[in-house]
Write a protein that holds these residues in place. Structure first.
Motif, PDB file in Angstrom:
ATOM      1  N   LEU A 188      30.378  21.578  48.288  1.00  0.00           N
ATOM      2  CA  LEU A 188      30.359  21.545  49.622  1.00  0.00           C
ATOM      3  C   LEU A 188      31.615  22.619  49.837  1.00  0.00           C
ATOM      4  N   ILE A 189      32.854  22.517  49.250  1.00  0.00           N
ATOM      5  CA  ILE A 189      34.078  22.888  49.229  1.00  0.00           C
ATOM      6  C   ILE A 189      33.702  24.398  48.913  1.00  0.00           C
ATOM      7  N   ASN A 190      33.155  24.700  47.787  1.00  0.00           N
ATOM      8  CA  ASN A 190      32.877  26.198  47.494  1.00  0.00           C
ATOM      9  C   ASN A 190      31.736  27.020  48.224  1.00  0.00           C
ATOM     10  N   ILE A 191      30.659  26.198  48.864  1.00  0.00           N
ATOM     11  CA  ILE A 191      29.870  26.888  49.934  1.00  0.00           C
ATOM     12  C   ILE A 191      30.828  27.479  51.034  1.00  0.00           C
ATOM     13  N   CYS A 192      31.851  26.395  51.338  1.00  0.00           N
ATOM     14  CA  CYS A 192      32.743  26.821  52.573  1.00  0.00           C
ATOM     15  C   CYS A 192      33.807  27.962  52.178  1.00  0.00           C
ATOM     16  N   MET A 193      33.796  28.311  50.724  1.00  0.00           N
ATOM     17  CA  MET A 193      34.827  29.550  50.426  1.00  0.00           C
ATOM     18  C   MET A 193      34.338  30.838  50.931  1.00  0.00           C
ATOM     19  N   LEU A 236      27.383  26.994  41.564  1.00  0.00           N
ATOM     20  CA  LEU A 236      26.163  26.827  42.391  1.00  0.00           C
ATOM     21  C   LEU A 236      26.611  27.066  43.842  1.00  0.00           C
ATOM     22  N   GLY A 237      27.920  26.599  44.183  1.00  0.00           N
ATOM     23  CA  GLY A 237      28.198  27.205  45.546  1.00  0.00           C
ATOM     24  C   GLY A 237      28.391  28.573  45.833  1.00  0.00           C
ATOM     25  N   GLY A 238      29.050  29.407  44.817  1.00  0.00           N
ATOM     26  CA  GLY A 238      28.874  30.692  44.739  1.00  0.00           C
ATOM     27  C   GLY A 238      27.394  31.310  44.853  1.00  0.00           C
TER      28      GLY A 238
END
Length: 435
Positions: free
Chosen positions: A244-249, A372-374
């Motif tokens: 979730l943190i990396n989706i928000c990046m 995966l977030g990226g």
């Protein structure tokens, strides 16, 4: 050796220096400087610049596939070999990219770059510093990771100069040489996998005396087996948190695009102002990595709350506060502060909950969430932007997600003591069985 220890020098400082150059050079060139090539390369290929950005999606996809294997190799093989091979492969991909003749070739290079970079980008600094430092590991991880952003500040204008004067192909070849120059001397001559390889204890270990011993690193290598860690709810929570943190990046990555499209009173050149906003965000990220590294050594929960709350406030400022010089700079700084969380707080949380015994494969598996977030972040927020014609869904959606991540992160850290007792009990049983 003994004299150097008495004078306050520890070989771990050289390990940190090596990690700094790895982050400053290859990591920054791969991640922080990728975007400067998209527009000129797209112009030569006759494609939309947005299509060239699929390179990053392919890179994250390659990293997602490579990370579990890279983590296992880094745990079981000589770190010098792992880092040297990774650096050589990254340099080779940069060189091959200089011969790009089609979009699909470029995207394929991105995928191969993703297979090559995880050891340098995700594993080297957190794993080596955690092995070499029983104390202040978070601080030194923060210092090393800060140089990924600093490298972007330094090498983006250098790369742009070569692109505008001799072309993007030659610039890629220059990057290949820089990667080799900033990786191989340190991987071959400086880096050692464990303090025991130099016959010393980790920095700050209680039993540290500076004398040679066959089992010098034992006091710092304590924790949960990877196979056991993967079965815990804490691992699932950290993985979801990292995802979730990396989706928000994405908000951090598109600051220039967002600010460049705003109507701001007194701003004549929107592109220049957007560049200033990006610089302010990078200052926030660099400062956050250092500060959160220091604070995280004492209490990671403070970093979780402050870092993610900064992101929430910054995003809501973009959405609801009338755009002005002050509001944009404050919002950009806060979003940059949040962007430092994934590189510094995540490895600290992993060490706090699972220890260092098999840190590399555990952290590699968790880092898959970052990749995966990226992969999905541009799909989610880019699609919503296309549908709505603005960034409101991203600002509000990411603010809600980050607020939820505060609760998830605190829930993980609430289990820290229980997890330590669990792995210490398991180690005692193994010790009793062995004796």
């Amino acid at each position: 050796m003994e004299a150097s220890q008495k004078s306050g020098f520890h070989y771990g400082y050289l390990i940190v220096l090596a990690c700094v150059f790895i982050c400053f050079g290859p990591c920054a060139l791969v991640l922080s400087c990728a975007g400067i090539f998209f527009r000129p390369l797209s112009a030569d290929l006759g494609i939309d610049p947005g299509m060239a950005s699929y390179y990053l999606t392919a890179l994250f996809a390659g990293s997602f596939i490579s990370l579990p294997f890279s983590g296992k190799l880094f745990q079981t093989k000589d770190a010098r070999v792992c880092i040297s091979v990774s650096g050589a492969l990254v340099a080779a991909v940069f060189f091959v990219q200089s011969f790009t003749m089609s979009l699909w070739f470029f995207i394929a290079c991105g995928f191969v770059m993703g297979l090559a970079i995880p050891t340098l980008l995700y594993l080297a600094a957190p794993t080596l510093i955690n092995r070499w430092f029983a104390k202040r590991a978070g601080f030194f991880i923060g210092i090393a990771m800060a140089f990924t952003g600093i490298g972007g500040v330094v090498f983006n204008p250098i790369g742009t100069y070569f692109i505008t004067t001799v072309g993007w192909a030659f610039a890629y070849r220059v990057f290949a040489v820089i990667v080799l120059a900033m990786t191989l001397p340190f991987s071959l001559l400086v880096i050692r996998s464990y303090p025991a390889d130099k016959g010393i204890e980790p920095f700050g270990a209680d039993a540290y005396t500076g004398s040679k011993t066959e089992n010098a690193a034992s006091s710092a290598q304590s924790g949960m087996r990877a196979a056991d860690a993967f079965k815990t709810k804490e691992f699932v929570l950290i993985f979801v948190w990292a995802l979730l943190i990396n989706i928000c990046m994405y908000a951090y990555m598109v600051i220039a695009t967002c600010v460049g499209g705003m109507q701001i009173e007194g701003v004549a050149d929107a592109l220049t102002f957007a560049g200033l906003a990006v610089s302010v965000a990078m200052v926030g990220q660099t400062l956050g990595k250092v500060v959160f590294g220091i604070v995280g050594d004492k209490d990671p929960r403070i970093c979780i709350v402050v870092g993610l709350a900064a992101g929430v406030v910054g995003l809501l400022c973009y959405q609801f506060v009338p755009a002005s010089h002050a509001s944009i700079f404050v919002a950009s700084f806060l979003v940059g502060l949040f962007a430092s969380v994934t590189n510094v707080v995540l490895p600290i949380m992993t060490r706090s909950v699972f220890g260092t015994l098999e840190y590399s494969p555990i952290y590699a598996r968790i880092s898959m969430a970052a990749s995966l977030g990226g992969i999905v972040m541009a799909l989610i927020w880019g699609t919503l932007h296309t549908m709505m014609g603005n960034w409101s869904a991203m600002y509000i959606g990411e603010a809600v997600i980050l607020a939820a991540c505060i609760a998830i992160g605190l829930a993980v850290m609430a289990s820290e003591s229980k997890m330590k007792q669990r792995w210490m009990s398991a180690e005692q049983i193994e010790h009793d069985d062995a004796s």
